[in-house]
Motif scaffolding. Structure first.
Motif, PDB file in Angstrom:
ATOM      1  N   SER A 191      -6.481  12.484  -7.183  1.00 51.89           N
ATOM      2  CA  SER A 191      -5.451  11.930  -6.301  1.00 51.89           C
ATOM      3  C   SER A 191      -5.895  10.576  -5.759  1.00 51.89           C
ATOM      4  O   SER A 191      -7.055  10.414  -5.361  1.00 51.89           O
ATOM      5  CB  SER A 191      -5.186  12.893  -5.142  1.00 51.89           C
ATOM      6  N   PRO A 192      -5.006   9.591  -5.711  1.00 52.26           N
ATOM      7  CA  PRO A 192      -5.379   8.281  -5.153  1.00 52.26           C
ATOM      8  C   PRO A 192      -5.898   8.358  -3.720  1.00 52.26           C
ATOM      9  O   PRO A 192      -6.786   7.591  -3.337  1.00 52.26           O
ATOM     10  CB  PRO A 192      -4.074   7.479  -5.241  1.00 52.26           C
TER      11      PRO A 192
ATOM     12  N   VAL B 243     -13.159   8.794  -0.928  1.00 53.73           N
ATOM     13  CA  VAL B 243     -14.491   8.714  -1.528  1.00 53.73           C
ATOM     14  C   VAL B 243     -15.110   7.342  -1.282  1.00 53.73           C
ATOM     15  O   VAL B 243     -16.276   7.235  -0.868  1.00 53.73           O
ATOM     16  CB  VAL B 243     -14.413   9.022  -3.040  1.00 53.73           C
ATOM     17  N   PHE B 244     -14.342   6.290  -1.519  1.00 56.49           N
ATOM     18  CA  PHE B 244     -14.883   4.940  -1.297  1.00 56.49           C
ATOM     19  C   PHE B 244     -15.090   4.660   0.192  1.00 56.49           C
ATOM     20  O   PHE B 244     -15.976   3.872   0.560  1.00 56.49           O
ATOM     21  CB  PHE B 244     -13.972   3.898  -1.919  1.00 56.49           C
TER      22      PHE B 244
ATOM     23  N   PHE C  75     -10.402   1.034  -9.746  1.00 52.27           N
ATOM     24  CA  PHE C  75     -10.674   2.403 -10.169  1.00 52.27           C
ATOM     25  C   PHE C  75      -9.389   3.088 -10.660  1.00 52.27           C
ATOM     26  O   PHE C  75      -9.383   3.746 -11.706  1.00 52.27           O
ATOM     27  CB  PHE C  75     -11.277   3.196  -9.008  1.00 52.27           C
ATOM     28  N   ILE C  76      -8.316   2.915  -9.916  1.00 55.06           N
ATOM     29  CA  ILE C  76      -7.059   3.585 -10.257  1.00 55.06           C
ATOM     30  C   ILE C  76      -6.484   3.062 -11.576  1.00 55.06           C
ATOM     31  O   ILE C  76      -5.919   3.819 -12.376  1.00 55.06           O
ATOM     32  CB  ILE C  76      -6.034   3.397  -9.119  1.00 55.06           C
TER      33      ILE C  76
ATOM     34  N   GLY D 155      -1.548   5.090  -2.237  1.00 52.44           N
ATOM     35  CA  GLY D 155      -2.412   6.070  -1.600  1.00 52.44           C
ATOM     36  C   GLY D 155      -3.821   5.589  -1.351  1.00 52.44           C
ATOM     37  O   GLY D 155      -4.312   5.612  -0.204  1.00 52.44           O
ATOM     38  N   ALA D 156      -4.510   5.151  -2.402  1.00 47.90           N
ATOM     39  CA  ALA D 156      -5.904   4.716  -2.251  1.00 47.90           C
ATOM     40  C   ALA D 156      -6.009   3.475  -1.379  1.00 47.90           C
ATOM     41  O   ALA D 156      -6.906   3.368  -0.528  1.00 47.90           O
ATOM     42  CB  ALA D 156      -6.523   4.453  -3.627  1.00 47.90           C
ATOM     43  N   VAL D 157      -5.096   2.542  -1.568  1.00 48.38           N
ATOM     44  CA  VAL D 157      -5.115   1.303  -0.772  1.00 48.38           C
ATOM     45  C   VAL D 157      -4.838   1.606   0.693  1.00 48.38           C
ATOM     46  O   VAL D 157      -5.427   0.994   1.590  1.00 48.38           O
ATOM     47  CB  VAL D 157      -4.092   0.297  -1.340  1.00 48.38           C
ATOM     48  N   SER D 158      -3.963   2.571   0.962  1.00 48.87           N
ATOM     49  CA  SER D 158      -3.630   2.921   2.337  1.00 48.87           C
ATOM     50  C   SER D 158      -4.855   3.410   3.101  1.00 48.87           C
ATOM     51  O   SER D 158      -5.007   3.133   4.294  1.00 48.87           O
ATOM     52  CB  SER D 158      -2.539   3.993   2.354  1.00 48.87           C
ATOM     53  N   VAL D 159      -5.756   4.128   2.411  1.00 52.69           N
ATOM     54  CA  VAL D 159      -6.941   4.679   3.075  1.00 52.69           C
ATOM     55  C   VAL D 159      -7.951   3.589   3.418  1.00 52.69           C
ATOM     56  O   VAL D 159      -8.525   3.578   4.512  1.00 52.69           O
ATOM     57  CB  VAL D 159      -7.588   5.762   2.192  1.00 52.69           C
ATOM     58  N   VAL D 160      -8.184   2.660   2.497  1.00 52.84           N
ATOM     59  CA  VAL D 160      -9.271   1.681   2.684  1.00 52.84           C
ATOM     60  C   VAL D 160      -8.800   0.364   3.291  1.00 52.84           C
ATOM     61  O   VAL D 160      -9.641  -0.483   3.604  1.00 52.84           O
ATOM     62  CB  VAL D 160      -9.979   1.388   1.342  1.00 52.84           C
TER      63      VAL D 160
END
Length: 289
Positions: A110-111, A117-118, A152-153, A216-221
């Motif tokens: 999942s993104p 993780v990062f 990564f994505i 998703g991933a961008v929202s976290v970092v």
């Protein structure tokens, strides 16, 4: 006899019409209608309000950041994708299956998990967080973190497009070029690259579309810092949550336009690939004779 068998095996007209109607209905209600709604809502307050929403400094910053991230990510995708596909398609080595599995990993994770993780690796309390803070290096909540998670994505797209293509082409042409005295760079530039150019471009288009639309991933970092780390998808969410419908849909219309351009480029590349393959197949009988 063949004509009678063809008529027996053919689907009834009503069934073909039903299947066509279901397919077109699905495309209209789930693709065309939402896309049309985006542009209708974007221009609901008039052209002046639409232009003003796009001219907002935060919106312009989000558009620029989205394009900048895609510009950074794509060269790495091309280099990694070509190198990985070359290694997997042209050579046999230990760990080949593991490499293919690792390439597919971003498809399975999942993104949001990728972003977490990062964050655990580069965040303030993460593995490298204290060292980065001591050297005044910002990764998360800054541009480098957004680029890393987007990379990564999007990393599998070029490789996954080229691996089956290069496996189907084999390595006879490269071996012939080497036997004639060509260097490795000459072999790649004059033999391998022309054979994979359309597949490479197709993979780049898919990777670019994912890079611009990643959420998703961008929202976290990213940290959601206005005017600094908000990409266009994040900016659309913020505006919509603030009940700024015109601004949200105006920004969404930019994403929709980018998606349409990507779809057009993808269609052109597919057409060129089919045309080139049909020309190669048409030349086969002449070469065999």
């Amino acid at each position: 006899m063949n004509g009678r068998l063809r008529r027996v095996n053919a689907e009834p007209r009503w069934l073909r019409a039903l299947l066509l109607g279901v397919g077109l209905g699905f495309l209209f209600f789930f693709l065309a209608l939402p896309l049309l709604a985006v542009f209708v809502e974007a221009f609901a307050a008039g052209w002046t309000a639409y232009a003003g929403a796009l001219n907002d400094p935060e919106t312009r910053s989000a558009i620029g950041l989205t394009l900048l991230v895609a510009l950074f990510v794509l060269p790495f995708n091309v280099v990694f994708g070509v190198a990985a596909a070359w290694a997997i398609a042209k050579f046999d080595f230990r760990g080949k299956s593991l490499l293919i599995t690792l390439i597919d990993l971003p498809f399975a994770v999942s993104p949001v998990v990728v972003g977490l993780v990062f964050l655990l690796i580069f965040g303030a309390q993460g593995l490298f967080g204290p060292w980065l803070a001591a050297h005044d290096i910002k990764v998360v909540f800054a541009l480098p973190g957004i680029i890393i998670v987007t990379l990564f994505i999007t990393s599998p797209f070029v490789a996954r497009e080229l691996i089956p293509l290069m496996q189907a082409q084999g390595k006879e042409e490269e071996e012939a070029a080497l036997s004639l005295g060509a260097s490795a760079w000459q072999m790649f530039r004059r033999v391998t690259l022309p054979n994979i150019k359309w597949g490479l471009l197709y993979g780049v288009i898919l990777a670019n579309a994912r890079a611009m639309g990643e959420f998703g991933a961008v929202s976290v970092v990213s940290g959601h810092i206005r005017g600094e780390t908000n990409t266009l998808p994040l900016h659309v969410e913020i505006l919509y949550n603030e009940y700024n419908a015109v601004g949200a849909f105006a920004s969404a219309s930019v994403l929709a336009l980018l998606a349409l351009v990507t779809l057009l480029a993808k269609t052109v590349v597919e057409w060129r690939m089919r045309r080139e393959n049909s020309m190669l197949l048409a030349d086969l009988p002449a070469e065999e004779s």
